[in-house]
Design an enzyme around this catalytic site. Structure first.
Site, PDB file in Angstrom:
ATOM      1  N   SER A 115     -12.950  -9.694   2.606  1.00 16.37           N
ATOM      2  CA  SER A 115     -11.659  -9.593   1.926  1.00 16.37           C
ATOM      3  C   SER A 115     -11.164  -8.157   1.883  1.00 16.37           C
ATOM      4  O   SER A 115     -11.782  -7.285   1.267  1.00 16.37           O
ATOM      5  CB  SER A 115     -11.762 -10.129   0.497  1.00 16.37           C
ATOM      6  N   ARG A 136       0.822  -1.215   0.000  1.00 15.04           N
ATOM      7  CA  ARG A 136       0.000   0.000   0.000  1.00 15.04           C
ATOM      8  C   ARG A 136       0.853   1.261   0.000  1.00 15.04           C
ATOM      9  O   ARG A 136       0.492   2.262  -0.627  1.00 15.04           O
ATOM     10  CB  ARG A 136      -0.959  -0.028   1.200  1.00 15.04           C
ATOM     11  N   ASP A 194      -4.325 -15.347   7.540  1.00 15.34           N
ATOM     12  CA  ASP A 194      -3.065 -15.895   7.034  1.00 15.34           C
ATOM     13  C   ASP A 194      -2.362 -16.781   8.061  1.00 15.34           C
ATOM     14  O   ASP A 194      -1.310 -17.359   7.761  1.00 15.34           O
ATOM     15  CB  ASP A 194      -2.122 -14.755   6.620  1.00 15.34           C
TER      16      ASP A 194
HETATM   17  C1  S3P Z   1      -4.335  -8.979   2.366  1.00  9.72           C
HETATM   18  C2  S3P Z   1      -5.581  -9.471   2.580  1.00  9.72           C
HETATM   19  C3  S3P Z   1      -5.860 -10.905   2.813  1.00  9.72           C
HETATM   20  C4  S3P Z   1      -4.600 -11.686   3.158  1.00  9.72           C
HETATM   21  C5  S3P Z   1      -3.445 -11.306   2.284  1.00  9.72           C
HETATM   22  C6  S3P Z   1      -3.131  -9.834   2.426  1.00  9.72           C
HETATM   23  C7  S3P Z   1      -4.186  -7.522   2.118  1.00  9.72           C
HETATM   24  O1  S3P Z   1      -6.418 -11.449   1.634  1.00  9.72           O
HETATM   25  O2  S3P Z   1      -4.841 -13.061   3.045  1.00  9.72           O
HETATM   26  O3  S3P Z   1      -2.287 -12.045   2.633  1.00  9.72           O
HETATM   27  O4  S3P Z   1      -3.050  -7.014   2.191  1.00  9.72           O
HETATM   28  O5  S3P Z   1      -5.201  -6.865   1.851  1.00  9.72           O
HETATM   29  P1  S3P Z   1      -8.014 -11.383   1.352  1.00  9.72           P
HETATM   30  O6  S3P Z   1      -8.376  -9.976   1.246  1.00  9.72           O
HETATM   31  O7  S3P Z   1      -8.196 -12.116   0.046  1.00  9.72           O
HETATM   32  O8  S3P Z   1      -8.654 -12.109   2.488  1.00  9.72           O
END
Ligand code: S3P
Length: 448
Positions: A174, A33, A327
């Site tokens: 998500s 980000r 995770d």
């Molecule tokens: C993340 C969101 C999660 C996570 C990934 C990192 C992020 O995925 O599993 O390792 O940085 O927004 P999801 O949004 O698909 O759950």
């Protein structure tokens, strides 16, 4: 980009008591980000503590391809000269996001409301993962996307020339989808609204506010209602990336299961959208002290003291906690194998669409190591064998998944016999110093 090279077998043998301090690299989510928001600001964003894992390096290359100037100035110190909201230029070639679902989904969102065309691909793991969850809401802005069957990469995305703002209720918990919609909303006129039933990691919201966007979050009967006012001028920032709690999980869990261990893990995030594993471990009876609570890089953090915890008991992990530890289920299932009794993990079907099908990968690997597991579409149950109880003596398949590789290497540190993984090369995506850091604490991990 991981998975493009040779497989790297690795072996982990029983470790002596772990000791020392584990200095964990920067947070992967925040690192992606910082580069992307920096590219959307006008002027120079300076980043310290950036995770220099392959996933993040691939996002840095992508930002260059879209016109930002991204330079490395020292270890973890990066500068991004952004092009402003809506200022992306059309890349000349295919964007390869390697192993990174976060990278590709956030970048698709970022370009979706600018009238340019980009084609995205990734490694064999990323090319299996669903992109429809992002391109469906992006189509509401007027974006078009053409990919392989099932919404798979490679995929070409055509940004909307006249984007309209969107109101979107997330069908899955998500943060990647939430962030993609918010990033697309940056270059749409008016207010873009994202509604999430269960809170997911909130780094995009925090950073958008930090970069000067107008964003509010309200709690209502539908959940969190996030409203972003489009077309802000983002102001460049100085971003100090905090350490990654998802990487910190590996030495933490290793110390809990290796006899006699006593280690320190400084600066672990206590952000409520990221700390589910740590709450769960404490409920299981883990000996973790949370010292020195403070803020670092805009995140609440604490220094952890972690000791060998022979008294851990299996628990039912509350389903609603899943987004805050999504995770961490692979490494939790290893700890569960060394606890007494059953650990039940429900509401975890999202694990099936991560870098690998993590329920299947953990279940098969644990079984190969002599652990009893039960598996349903949305549930994983591990029958604990107590401290030192796991037989081990197997080679586990990692399916191009860094967290599966690291989880089984940690299991090998406390199992009766060595545990090997068929391919540890994906570890560089998120935790490039894993092997040296773990061996520095007392692990016996070697290349096969
Ligand atoms: C993340 C969101 C999660 C996570 C990934 C990192 C992020 O995925 O599993 O390792 O940085 O927004 P999801 O949004 O698909 O759950």
């Amino acid at each position: 980009m991981s998975g493009h090279g040779e497989a790297q077998p690795m072996i982990s043998a029983k470790a002596g008591a772990l000791s020392g301090t584990a200095l964990i690299p920067g947070d992967k989510s925040i690192s992606h980000r910082a580069l992307i928001f920096g590219a959307m600001a006008v002027g120079e964003t300076r980043i310290t503590g950036l995770l220099e894992g392959q996933d993040v390096l691939d996002t840095a290359s992508a930002m260059r391809a879209f016109g930002a100037t991204v330079t490395r100035q020292g270890e973890g110190a990066w500068s991004v000269h952004g092009v402003g909201v809506g200022g992306f230029r059309e890349p000349e070639d295919v964007i390869d996001c390697g192993n990174s679902g976060t990278g590709v989904r956030l970048i698709m969102g970022t370009m979706a409301t600018t009238p340019i065309t980009a084609t995205f691909t990734g490694d064999a793991s990323l090319r299996k993962r669903p992109m429809g969850r992002v391109t469906d809401p992006l189509s509401l802005f007027g974006t078009q996307a053409w990919g392989r069957k099932g919404g798979r990469l490679p995929m070409t995305v055509i940004g909307a020339a006249d984007p309209v703002p969107v109101r979107y209720a997330l069908p899955v918990a998500s943060a990647q989808v939430k962030s993609a919609v918010l990033l697309a909303g940056l270059n749409a006129p008016g207010e873009t609204v994202v509604i999430e039933r269960e809170p997911t990691r909130d780094h995009s919201e925090r950073m958008l506010v930090g970069f000067g966007a107008e964003l509010s979050v309200e709690k209502g009967p539908e959940g969190h209602v996030i409203t972003l006012v489009g077309r802000p001028e983002l102001r460049p920032q100085t971003v100090a990336v905090p350490r990654d709690p998802s990487s910190a999980a590996f030495p933490t869990c290793a110390a809990l299961i290796v006899e006699g261990s006593d280690i320190r893990v400084p600066g672990v995030s206590q952000n409520l959208t990221r700390n589910g594993l740590y709450l769960t471990l404490v409920e299981m009876g883990a000996l973790i002290d949370f010292e020195n609570p403070r803020e670092e890089g805009g995140e609440p953090v604490a220094d952890l003291r972690v000791r060998f915890s022979p008294g851990m008991k299996g628990i039912e992990v509350p389903e609603e906690r899943a987004p805050s530890m999504i995770d961490e289920y692979p490494i939790l299932s290893v700890v569960a194998a060394f606890a007494e009794g059953r650990t039940v993990m429900r509401g975890v079907k999202e694990l099936r669409v991560k870098e690998s099908d993590r329920i299947d990968a953990m279940a098969r690997g644990l079984e190969a190591c002599g652990v009893r597991v039960e598996e349903e579409e949305d549930v994983l149950v591990v029958h604990g064998m107590g401290p030192g109880g796991m037989p081990g003596g197997a080679t586990c398949r990692t399916h191009l998944d860094h967290r599966i590789a690291m989880s089984f290497l940690v299991a090998g540190m406390a199992a009766k016999r060595e545990i090997a993984v068929d391919d540890g090369s994906p570890i560089v995506t998120s935790f490039p110093v894993f092997e040296g850091l773990m061996n520095g604490l007392g692990a016996a991990i070697r290349r096969g």
